[in-house]
Motif scaffolding. Structure first.
Motif, short mmCIF file in Angstrom:
data_model
loop_
_atom_site.label_atom_id
_atom_site.label_comp_id
_atom_site.label_asym_id
_atom_site.label_seq_id
_atom_site.Cartn_x
_atom_site.Cartn_y
_atom_site.Cartn_z
N UNK A 81 0.85 -1.11 -0.48
CA UNK A 81 -0.10 -0.23 0.01
C UNK A 81 0.95 1.11 0.10
N UNK A 83 0.69 5.38 0.58
CA UNK A 83 -0.25 6.84 0.64
C UNK A 83 -0.33 8.08 0.25
N UNK A 87 3.52 8.48 4.40
CA UNK A 87 3.17 7.86 6.20
C UNK A 87 5.32 6.55 5.67
N UNK A 88 5.73 7.50 6.01
CA UNK A 88 7.02 7.00 5.96
C UNK A 88 7.67 6.68 7.14
N UNK A 89 8.47 5.95 7.68
CA UNK A 89 8.20 5.73 9.22
C UNK A 89 9.20 7.15 9.67
N UNK A 90 9.46 8.07 9.92
CA UNK A 90 9.93 9.20 10.52
C UNK A 90 10.76 9.03 11.57
N UNK A 91 11.49 8.11 12.28
CA UNK A 91 12.58 7.65 12.52
C UNK A 91 13.66 6.87 11.70
N UNK A 100 12.47 -2.61 7.27
CA UNK A 100 11.94 -2.94 8.48
C UNK A 100 11.57 -4.48 7.93
N UNK A 104 11.66 -7.57 9.18
CA UNK A 104 10.75 -8.59 10.52
C UNK A 104 9.55 -9.25 10.33
N UNK A 133 16.93 10.92 6.33
CA UNK A 133 15.45 10.31 6.83
C UNK A 133 14.61 11.08 6.08
N UNK A 135 12.31 13.64 6.50
CA UNK A 135 12.25 14.82 6.92
C UNK A 135 13.05 15.46 5.90
N UNK A 136 14.06 15.21 5.53
CA UNK A 136 15.32 15.31 4.80
C UNK A 136 14.87 15.80 3.80
N UNK A 149 9.21 1.42 -0.61
CA UNK A 149 9.01 0.24 0.35
C UNK A 149 8.12 -0.80 0.22
#
Ligand SMILES: Nc1ncnc2c1ncn2[C@@H]1O[C@H](COP(=O)(O)OP(=O)(O)O)[C@@H](O)[C@H]1O
Ligand SMILES: [Mg+2]
Lengths: 244, 338
Positions: A81, A83, A87-91, A100, A104, A133, A135-136, A149
């Motif tokens: 999916x 979005x 909704x990227x994992x911010x950390x 990830x 997992x 990241x 935010x960058x 992803x």
């Protein structure tokens, strides 16, 4: 034999019906575009397919298997999916966002996952941003990571929920290019989008959803040139007008 | 840097002031660590075992420990100023005020060893309770936010019960109400060198319970500030809810929780002084005892107040550094977050 078959699906939130008697099927390697006014139930329909939302009645088959008989995590591995707001994992870095799930869910080793993530980042033209990241990154870059992803999990089908609606106009092109490439490579894609250029050139079928019901469904030429329903023509006309 | 005037939170000092705070704080901690080491029971048994029985003097009673900074120079200055004050007549009041800090310094150096012994207990009560509290708080907060109706109400009930009752009442409940002290001293571990007294263990239990509730509240708020789409995205990739919480929500939420966590740390340093009421010889109890021995109540409470201030400020600075260190672009910076 269809890859995805949605059969008489009904869904309401409380008293409010959101989807009514929705049925359609799509084959492997097909690109299906869903259009419809805001609030017509497009996102809900996508979320029913990967069971982020549960339907009230009806059936949904993936590869002739009813999805409610499949483990939901296994189902979501098979159905990617993308979005609207990325909704990227911010950390996590761009690479970490992809690894990830690989580690997992698919159980790859760190080295395997990193290598695979870098491959997919390369495919969406972001090989040089692996360590950035979210935010960058620009919106367009973030959405390309979002696509990488989903893609890296080797899904049978990818759901796109208005992947370019949150983007500045000048960044839409780079995401659509990636999506068109995917379509050409034979990825099966179920896309909610109002990018009519993409719909015309890449879609095999367009579905017009209004008020939770499928009004009309057919190949792009038919819906654009010769719609059966007046509503379809008006809606598509407005969209095309908007985006020219 | 005019930003100094707008910085509200303790620990967010910058520029030259930060250097001064670092040096003063560093000196305080160096002195504390040296004092603790010099009389530590565990270190003593280690050094005695390797043939250095006299290096660490754990057998010296707290009251009999020598200060390392002599009180005499301060006392001499104070006395000289007192003489001047007497000589200049009525205006001497001003000179007497000048003498007071020196009297205080002389008093502080002589009470230093006892306060340092107390500070050791204050610090370990706080640090251990914070750590155990965190271990309880994380599942509490996760249950509260992501649990089913029953488990989240249980978590809510626990936090509200603890936060809605006085810490002193909780401490007395565990100490006098439950026979915890007796139970604890029955455990064989308590005979080991360096083991805390059973009252201290009861204090740790009470503070852990108390702090877990407050920490859970801070962490809950932090978890709720993580965008919902983050968990949705994790689930959409095929992670279970539990895996999504663990790998996506918690790493972000715990970063957001650091400012609240700093608050709780600072509170507990101060409120751990309540342990004095169940006979734990922490820094506050040492001060209280010195006060009743010397009748210099003003002096001892000013000195011990400064000691608490030193612990609080250095902790706040350290937590600020931790926050900066674990911050990632877009996650966990205290600025630019709603
Ligand atoms: N989680 C939810 N709870 C309650 N109502 C919802 C929820 N999600 C969507 N809806 C409602 O369902 C309808 C369809 O929403 P959605 O599927 O998001 O439409 P679209 O994507 O076509 O804009 C809207 O009226 C919306 O308010
Ligand atoms: Mg939508």
């Amino acid at each position: 034999m269809s890859l995805l078959r949605v059969d008489s699906v009904d869904k309401s939130y409380g008293d409010e019906p959101v989807l009514h008697d929705v049925s359609f099927g799509m084959d492997r390697q097909q690109v299906e575009v869903i259009v419809g006014p805001s609030g017509s139930g497009k996102s809900t329909l996508l979320r029913c397919v990967n069971r982020l939302t549960e339907i009230d009645s009806g059936e949904i088959y993936l590869d002739d298997e009813e999805i409610h008989g499949v483990d939901e995590n296994e189902l979501r591995r098979r159905v990617g999916m993308v979005f609207q707001d990325f909704n990227l994992f911010a950390h996590l870095t761009a690479r970490g966002n992809i690894t990830l799930g690989l580690r997992e869910v698919l159980g790859l080793s760190k080295a395997e996952a990193d290598a695979k993530a870098d491959d997919y980042l390369d495919r969406v033209g972001l090989a040089d941003q692996a360590d950035s990241y979210p935010a960058e990154l620009s919106g367009g870059q973030q959405q390309r990571v979002g696509i990488a992803r989903a893609l890296a999990m080797d899904p049978e089908l990818i759901l796109f929920d208005e992947p370019t609606s949150a983007l500045d106009p000048e960044l839409i092109g780079e995401v659509l290019t990636v999506m068109k490439d995917l379509a050409e490579e034979g990825m099966t894609m179920l896309c909610v989008t109002h990018e009519m250029g993409f719909a015309r050139s890449a879609a095999d079928t367009i579905t017009f959803l209004d008020d939770g019901e499928i009004v009309e469904r057919g190949p792009p030429e038919q819906l654009f040139e010769n719609p059966e329903h007046e509503r379809t023509g008006t809606f598509l006309g407005e969209l095309t007008g908007l985006h020219q | 840097m005019s930003a100094d005037t707008v910085d509200a939170a303790v620990g967010t000092i910058r520029g030259r002031k930060k250097v001064v705070a670092g040096v003063v704080g560093g000196a305080l901690w160096l002195w504390l660590l040296a004092r603790w080491a010099a009389h530590n029971t565990l270190l003593d048994s280690v050094f005695t075992a390797i043939g250095l029985p006299d290096l660490i003097r754990s057998e010296v009673r707290v009251g009999a420990r020598e200060p390392w900074i002599p009180a005499e120079p301060f006392a001499a200055v104070a006395e000289a100023l007192g003489g001047v004050a007497a000589a200049v007549g009525p205006a001497g009041v001003l000179v007497e005020w000048l003498a007071w800090p020196f009297e205080l310094a002389a008093f502080a150096t002589s009470t230093g060893p006892a306060l340092a012994a107390g500070a050791f207990i204050t610090v370990y009560l706080t640090v251990i309770s914070m750590a155990f509290g965190l271990v309880i708080a994380v599942p509490l907060a996760v249950t509260r936010v992501y649990g089913g109706p029953i488990s989240s109400s249980l978590s809510l009930a626990y936090t509200e019960l603890i936060r809605g009752t006085p810490l002193l009442a909780q401490l007395f409940f565990f100490y006098f109400g439950l026979p915890l002290a007796g139970l604890v001293s029955g455990i064989g571990l308590m005979e080991l060198p360096g083991a805390p007294r059973s009252a201290a263990v009861v204090a740790i239990i009470a503070f852990t319970v108390n702090s877990s509730a407050y920490q859970a509240e801070y962490i809950r708020a932090a978890l709720q500030s993580v965008d919902e789409g983050q968990l949705t995205a994790a689930r959409a990739v095929g992670l279970s809810k539990r895996e999504g919480i663990r790998h996506v929500v918690l790493p972000q939420g715990l970063r957001f929780a650091i400012p609240g966590w700093t608050n709780e740390f600072v509170y507990l340093i101060k409120y751990s002084s309540l342990a004095a009421f169940i006979t734990v010889p922490d820094m506050f109890r040492r001060a209280r005892d010195i006060g009743s021995d010397t009748f210099q109540y003003t002096e001892i409470y000013v000195v011990v107040g400064l000691c608490y201030l030193g612990l609080v400020l250095t902790t706040a600075i350290a937590m600020q550094r931790l926050e900066d260190r674990v911050a990632l672009p877009g996650v966990g910076t205290s600025t630019g977050r709603e």
